[in-house]
Design a protein around this motif. Structure first.
Motif, PDB file in Angstrom:
ATOM      1  N   VAL A 162       0.843  -1.192   0.000  1.00 56.93           N
ATOM      2  CA  VAL A 162       0.000   0.000   0.000  1.00 56.93           C
ATOM      3  C   VAL A 162       0.879   1.243   0.000  1.00 56.93           C
ATOM      4  N   VAL A 163       0.696   2.101  -0.996  1.00 58.14           N
ATOM      5  CA  VAL A 163       1.474   3.336  -1.134  1.00 58.14           C
ATOM      6  C   VAL A 163       0.512   4.504  -1.208  1.00 58.14           C
ATOM      7  N   THR A 164       0.665   5.480  -0.316  1.00 58.83           N
ATOM      8  CA  THR A 164      -0.147   6.686  -0.383  1.00 58.83           C
ATOM      9  C   THR A 164       0.657   7.806  -1.029  1.00 58.83           C
ATOM     10  N   LEU A 267      -8.806  -1.925   2.822  1.00 57.89           N
ATOM     11  CA  LEU A 267      -7.426  -2.235   2.442  1.00 57.89           C
ATOM     12  C   LEU A 267      -7.132  -3.720   2.574  1.00 57.89           C
ATOM     13  N   LEU A 292      -5.987   6.050   6.273  1.00 56.74           N
ATOM     14  CA  LEU A 292      -5.267   5.544   5.109  1.00 56.74           C
ATOM     15  C   LEU A 292      -3.772   5.849   5.207  1.00 56.74           C
ATOM     16  N   ALA A 296      -0.672   2.710   5.497  1.00 58.33           N
ATOM     17  CA  ALA A 296       0.155   2.472   4.320  1.00 58.33           C
ATOM     18  C   ALA A 296       1.488   1.856   4.699  1.00 58.33           C
ATOM     19  N   HIS A 297       2.089   1.147   3.750  1.00 59.74           N
ATOM     20  CA  HIS A 297       3.460   0.667   3.914  1.00 59.74           C
ATOM     21  C   HIS A 297       4.461   1.780   3.626  1.00 59.74           C
ATOM     22  N   ARG A 299       4.629   6.116   2.524  1.00 58.98           N
ATOM     23  CA  ARG A 299       4.021   7.392   2.158  1.00 58.98           C
ATOM     24  C   ARG A 299       4.912   8.103   1.146  1.00 58.98           C
ATOM     25  N   GLN A 325       5.538   1.496   8.440  1.00 58.47           N
ATOM     26  CA  GLN A 325       6.258   2.462   7.625  1.00 58.47           C
ATOM     27  C   GLN A 325       7.692   2.654   8.101  1.00 58.47           C
TER      28      GLN A 325
END
Length: 425
Positions: A162-164, A267, A292, A296-297, A299, A325
């Motif tokens: 997961v990338v934001t 997610l 979110l 995430a993994h 940012r 993260q």
């Protein structure tokens, strides 16, 4: 096994690090020998949290490392770069004759095949091996736990990454970055990818890729008990075979009722279905946006060369990290050389750091692509080069260029890394 219960792999012992260091207080803790500036920078940034007291790093080959180690105490952790070695296995065997047997060896190289990985980790006792180009998050994720704890730390839940992508303020181009990043993962790299637009009222992610919006995203946020893989797959609109977009376009007069834990449920379902979940999420006090960003993994923070952007970037970088993260997110300077903007020296002085990725100001290219609903990354040049660098930073795997058949790169990624990343065949 040794009398103390340590496991011997090849000629090296995986010893308990605190006990080993206590017996030899004069022993250097971490010493690294690397071959180039980029690898050195990735190590320094990636090991900041695992080695806050710092470590010795020298520019040189594994041969230079052996020459130096003959004249100094063996460190507790040794990082060597075997890139360019014609016979790396033989060279590592020679290294084991020079160092003490309880050293923890981490290796960097330029070979990315699974057999080589197994030979040096299972056969020679190397704790971990990473291949170049090295990325900060890659170092933090795989070398960091081995240095800090003496053992790898595995994520409890397998699934997609997961990338934001968040703009420091409006107009920095974060949505453009997110859309092009997702397009690269899904179309060029052939990974199952979904682009999630967290702005349900004025988001532009779907428009940038010529995709449709729908009511599905609002439904799952208001009624998370309805979330399952089938529902999510139907709600996400296809852009290509392996790229989908999940976005809404709600009326400006209507508010969306966000149910607590809906983001976590969403997610979880997306990670079971997709290799990459790219989220275009603005920073706001909205609970959905906060959740979110925390889940995430990785940012990605996008700024432009303005004083206001520098101020807001510093504020956003100071936010607490989520549990999965690294120490800080990836910083993207977009629209460099913007007319009237700050120059690179002024930006770095204000930020007290360098951006990880720099993308030139290309209003004609990016604007035309946005108006046509097409990704700007398809055009070769400065924008594409910056996006490919960003893709490597956030994915820490070698991704494909558009000229390479998708299956080729998929086969070169070691199986262990594929499982960790949740990548599918």
């Amino acid at each position: 096994m040794t009398p103390d219960g340590d496991m011997i792999l090849g000629d090296m012992i995986l010893a308990d690090p605190p006990a080993a260091e206590a017996k030899r207080p004069e022993r250097p803790r971490i010493v690294a020998f690397v071959g180039d500036q980029e690898t050195e920078a990735a190590l320094r940034d990636g090991l900041t949290e695992a080695a806050p007291q710092g470590f010795e790093i020298h520019r040189g080959t594994v041969r230079a490392a052996m020459a130096a180690l003959r004249k100094m105490p063996t460190p507790t952790v040794l990082i060597v770069d075997i890139s360019g070695e014609d016979q790396p296995l033989a060279t590592l065997g020679e290294l084991s004759d020079v160092v003490e047997p309880d050293v923890r060896v981490l290796v960097i190289g330029d070979r990315d095949d699974l057999n080589f990985y197994r030979q040096i980790t299972h056969g020679l006792g190397v704790l971990e091996y990473l291949y170049r180009p090295l990325m900060r998050d890659m170092v933090s994720r795989y070398f960091g736990p081995l240095i800090a704890h003496g053992a790898p730390v595995f994520e409890g839940v397998q699934g997609g990454r997961v990338v934001t992508v968040t703009g420091a303020r409006g107009g920095t181009g974060a949505s453009t970055i997110a859309a092009n990043l997702a397009w690269h993962f899904g179309v060029e790299a052939g990974r199952h990818t979904v682009l999630l637009d967290a702005d349900l009222h004025r988001g532009t992610a779907a428009m940038l890729l010529g995709a449709k919006t729908g009511p599905g995203l609002r439904t799952v946020l208001e009624a998370p008990d309805r979330i399952d893989e089938l529902f999510v797959e139907r709600a996400a609109q296809p852009v290509s075979k392996r790229l989908h977009v999940l976005a809404g376009e709600e009326k400006l007069t209507e508010s969306v009722t966000y149910t607590p834990n809906a983001a976590a449920r969403l997610l979880e379902a997306l990670r079971r279905r997709y290799n990459f979940v790219v989220i275009d999420v603005p920073w706001s006090a909205n609970p959905l946006h906060r959740d979110l960003l925390m889940m995430a993994h990785q940012r990605v923070l996008v700024m432009d060369p303005t004083l206001a952007s520098v101020r807001d970037t510093l504020r956003l970088m100071a936010l607490p990290n989520g549990p999965m993260q690294p120490r800080r997110g990836v910083l993207v300077l977009n629209r460099e050389n913007l007319r009237g903007g700050l120059n690179r020296r002024q930006l770095e002085e204000g930020l007290k750091m360098r951006p990880d990725v720099v993308i030139a100001d290309l209003p004609k290219l990016v604007g035309q692509a946005a108006n046509m609903g097409e990704p700007a990354i398809t055009a070769r040049g400065a924008f594409r080069d910056g996006m490919l660098l960003l893709a490597r930073e956030v994915a820490f795997v070698r991704l494909l260029d558009s000229g390479t058949p998708p299956n080729t790169a998929a086969k070169t990624i070691p199986g262990r890394l594929r499982r960790m990343l949740g990548l599918k065949s």
